[in-house]
Scaffold this active site. Structure first.
Site, mmCIF file in Angstrom:
data_model
loop_
_atom_site.group_PDB
_atom_site.id
_atom_site.type_symbol
_atom_site.label_atom_id
_atom_site.label_comp_id
_atom_site.label_asym_id
_atom_site.label_seq_id
_atom_site.Cartn_x
_atom_site.Cartn_y
_atom_site.Cartn_z
ATOM 1 N N SER A 579 -1.707 1.402 4.483
ATOM 2 C CA SER A 579 -1.232 -0.101 4.898
ATOM 3 C C SER A 579 -1.327 -0.080 6.343
ATOM 4 C CB SER A 579 0.287 -0.339 4.354
ATOM 5 O OG SER A 579 0.618 -1.606 4.327
ATOM 6 N N ASP A 665 -4.033 -6.879 -4.336
ATOM 7 C CA ASP A 665 -2.904 -6.332 -3.398
ATOM 8 C C ASP A 665 -2.403 -7.936 -2.720
ATOM 9 O OD1 ASP A 665 -1.414 -5.429 -1.398
ATOM 10 O OD2 ASP A 665 -2.808 -3.760 -0.996
ATOM 11 N N HIS A 700 -1.080 -3.126 -4.280
ATOM 12 C CA HIS A 700 -0.753 -2.246 -2.976
ATOM 13 C C HIS A 700 -0.533 -0.800 -3.519
ATOM 14 C CE1 HIS A 700 -0.218 -2.255 1.314
ATOM 15 N NE2 HIS A 700 0.977 -1.654 1.089
#
Length: 728
Positions: A579, A665, A700
């Site tokens: 991320s 995501d 995610h």
């Protein structure tokens, strides 16, 4: 709901040729100052080539071009553009050609990981409102079974079986479970595609019957009303993954009839809620990384007008709890490292706040919880975590903990009048543990240590806390762990992990999977770079906005320090981040590609400039306080452009890379890893391996289920092992 930044990976040795199916992986040599190291090269079959389609935009008189802009499906969040899907499919097929011939290694890693999971793991029980609760896993199952028993009974009741709920879905995430005050009802939220849009169900625990109420498009959090006849939840915007209001749903009503308790129209603010520990107040909070607006409702009468404890115009952060007639307020209004204030709930206006714990340059106040007879506070003193107890009418004291450098925090403490504090504890050599601290005896009792069934002897491993000098003179903490016998002569590899954003500190925690690296001769290290809050809140401030470059420099400087101290040789370090940590990976591979043996970018936030220029994305406006607003500010535009990984790809040699993403995501959209991969493959001058894996059915946090996640992790570990010449 839990946010788990992804864990770690691997490395070592050198070979000349690896074989994938019938296709050989060629290995080329690249010389470093110390010794030559081999690099995985791309497959013999052609790699996917994304088309280039001219796209230009102008901001502040500066033109930017983006030949891969088309990879963002214009119908997003629906992704059905054939050319986009064809490219993602081609990349997945290329990745499959890489990983399929190495399934023996992947399978070995999966078995190692499985061997460290207790098939029948159970939680430490907790008590709430006359019942004892716990969860457990059945042997071989992916999801938890939740049970309870009345305190005056020996009989346990299964109240929720996640395995049954998840059976018909490829992806299943349980968001929240809540129990009604009268103990008769259970509400839970769940997501079945990784989009983080949760549906809510309510079941009668006595009859097993479900209410027919349809509560959907929520963000997962739930709270029963005191009358047991309704739920408080957060409603998402229909188009954007943004909480637009906190609503009250009365059972039997249609969802459009639900009462709005508080709406949030400003797209730069997140919205959430929680009940205070006393159970007397509902706290609804709007906020971003710079300001919090907190309003409280009386849970005994939600029709009463709410009271504001802080306004966004005051420009400070605030966390609120309540007990014994007082609001307790953790705020950075008077000190960067926060203070804990206290004010009567009869007149809680800001002018009446008084210090309960004053702000301190050395003591960073991170978290707290109010109980009937005391307040528990989580601290960080110069990067060392601790817990303090402040009794109502006695002197404060610290809890003595087993290790100096460890991950320490308040665990599940659901009863306001309980006489113990449950503590979550682990270190880089101590598995996840649960302690109870008894308020009367002051005894610290170990309730659980996460079992490693295949065997684990912590005396065979060693951990250190190092301080690496950054280029501007700041000392950056490094947590490192290795098996005893590790030679500090630069002959063995290091796997280096980093994050560095959102004041989310990387804890010196334990990961069973890391043992697969340590036992193969690796040292595993965490670079506690600026942007996290490991060394106090200023540590975070020094890694955001116009100081963002510090985060990237810190990571490179930590690597250089480990090289200088002979933990590893230049070019023999593999790195990983996820991320915002994926953004870190992109930036450091642009800055110093020669240092890395391999790089894993997990759901990487690499297209920073274009994302911050796209106000239609739900997470962009609230993140302007983190990165800057390049739409309004030319200075922000130019600064973000100077480090945005995607915008700084150059025609030069890059190390082997594995890039991952998820089609659903909502946090880091799929086109960020896709664009990075497409542009990098077209621009770089080397022949090193570049592969991308896009999960076409998740978001995610990738796959769900404790066993389902293992294959993904094993493949990622295999990539790094192969990059170091390890095939078994």
């Amino acid at each position: 709901m839990y946010h788990r930044p992804s864990r770690w990976l691997l490395l070592i040795t050198a070979i000349n040729v690896l074989f994938l199916s019938c296709e050989p992986i060629k290995v080329t040599e690249q010389k470093t100052e110390q010794k030559p190291y081999t690099r995985l090269t791309q497959l013999a079959i052609p790699a996917p080539i994304a088309k280039q389609q001219a796209f230009k935009a102008e901001y502040h008189g500066i033109e930017i071009s983006d030949d891969y802009h088309w990879l963002k499906d214009q119908g997003y969040p629906t992704v059905d553009d054939v050319s986009v899907l064809d490219y993602l499919t081609a990349e997945n097929q290329y990745y499959a050609k890489f990983i399929e011939p190495n399934q023996a290694l992947v399978s070995s890693l999966v078995e190692e990981f499985k061997g460290r999971i207790s098939d029948a793991e159970t939680s430490v029980p907790w008590q709430k409102n006359g019942y004892e609760y716990r969860w457990y896993f059945r042997v071989g199952e992916d999801y938890r079974v939740w049970v309870r028993r009345a305190l005056d009974s020996a009989e346990e009741q299964i109240i929720l079986d996640e395995n049954r709920l998840a059976k018909e879905y490829e992806y299943f995430d349980l968001g929240t479970i809540k129990f009604s005050p009268d103990n008769n009802w259970l509400a839970y939220s769940f997501d079945t595609d990784g989009s983080e849009r949760y549906t809510v169900k309510v079941v009668n625990l006595n009859t097993g019957e479900y209410l027919t109420d349809n509560i959907s498009n929520t963000y997962g959090s739930l709270l029963f009303t005191k009358e047991n006849n309704g739920l408080i939840y957060t409603l998402l915007d229909e188009k954007e993954l943004r909480a637009k209001s906190v609503n009250l749903h009365s059972f039997g009503d249609e969802q459009p009839e639900d009462r709005v308790l508080k709406a949030e129209d400003d797209t730069e603010y997140f919205l959430g809620f929680h009940a205070t520990s006393s159970g007397e107040y509902l706290v609804i909070k709007s906020g971003n990384s710079e300001a919090t607006e907190s309003v409280v409702f009386d849970l005994d009468d939600l029709t009463k007008a709410p009271e504001y404890l802080s306004r966004r115009e005051q420009r400070f952060l605030l966390e609120v709890d309540h007990g014994n007639g007082f609001f307790y307020l953790l705020s950075n209004d008077t000190h960067t490292n926060f203070r804990l204030a206290k004010v009567s709930d009869l007149d809680p206006k800001y002018e009446n706040w008084q210090d309960f714990i004053a702000g301190s340059d050395d003591n960073y106040l991170k978290d707290f919880q109010v109980f009937k007879d005391f307040v528990a506070v989580s601290n960080s003193i110069k990067g060392i975590q601790s817990l303090s107890i402040l009794p109502n009418h006695k002197p404060a004291y610290d809890i003595s903990l087993p290790e100096k450098v460890a991950s320490v925090g308040l665990s599940l403490n659901p009863e306001f009048n309980q006489q113990h504090v449950r503590i979550a504890y682990e270190s880089m050599i101590t598995p996840e543990s649960v302690y109870d601290f008894d308020m009367t005896s002051k005894a610290l009792t170990l309730r659980k240590v996460k079992e490693i069934p295949s065997g684990y002897d912590k005396t065979q491993y060693y951990t250190e806390r190092l301080m690496a000098p950054a280029r501007d003179g700041v000392a950056v903490p490094v947590s490192i762990v290795y098996k005893k016998g590790f030679k500090k002569d630069a002959s063995q590899p290091v796997y280096l992990y980093g994050y560095g954003a959102y004041a989310y500190g990387m804890e010196p925690s334990f990961s069973p999977n890391i043992l697969s690296l340590l036992d193969r001769g690796f040292a595993f290290a965490i670079a506690h770079v600026r942007g996290g809050d490991e060394m106090g809140f200023q540590w975070y401030l020094d890694g955001k906005l116009t100081k963002r470059q510090n985060t990237f420099n810190d990571f490179v400087d930590v690597a250089q320090f480990l090289i200088e101290q002979h933990y590893v040789a230049k070019g023999n370090i593999s790195i990983s981040g996820r991320s915002a940590g994926g953004e870190l990976m992109g930036a450091v591979v642009n800055q110093a590609p020669e240092l890395w043996r391999s790089v894993k970018l997990g759901v990487p936030f690499v297209d920073v400039l274009n994302t911050m220029l796209d106000a239609s994305l739900p997470l962009t406006p609230p993140e302007w306080s983190e990165w800057g607003n390049p739409i309004k500010s030319k200075a922000s535009f130019e600064y973000i452009k100077s480090y945005s990984p995607y915008d700084n790809i150059e025609a030069k040699a890059y190390p082997p890379m594995l890039v991952t993403g998820g089609i659903n995501d909502p946090r880091v959209t799929y086109w960020e890893p896709a664009k990075w991969t497409a542009k990098l493959r077209a621009t770089k001058t080397d022949n090193n391996l570049l592969v991308m894996r896009i999960n076409m059915g998740a978001g995610h946090f990738a796959n769900t289920g404790r066993y389902a996640q293992l294959k993904d992790s094993a493949e990622e570990y295999a990539f790094t092992l192969l990059a170091h010449g390890i095939k078994e």
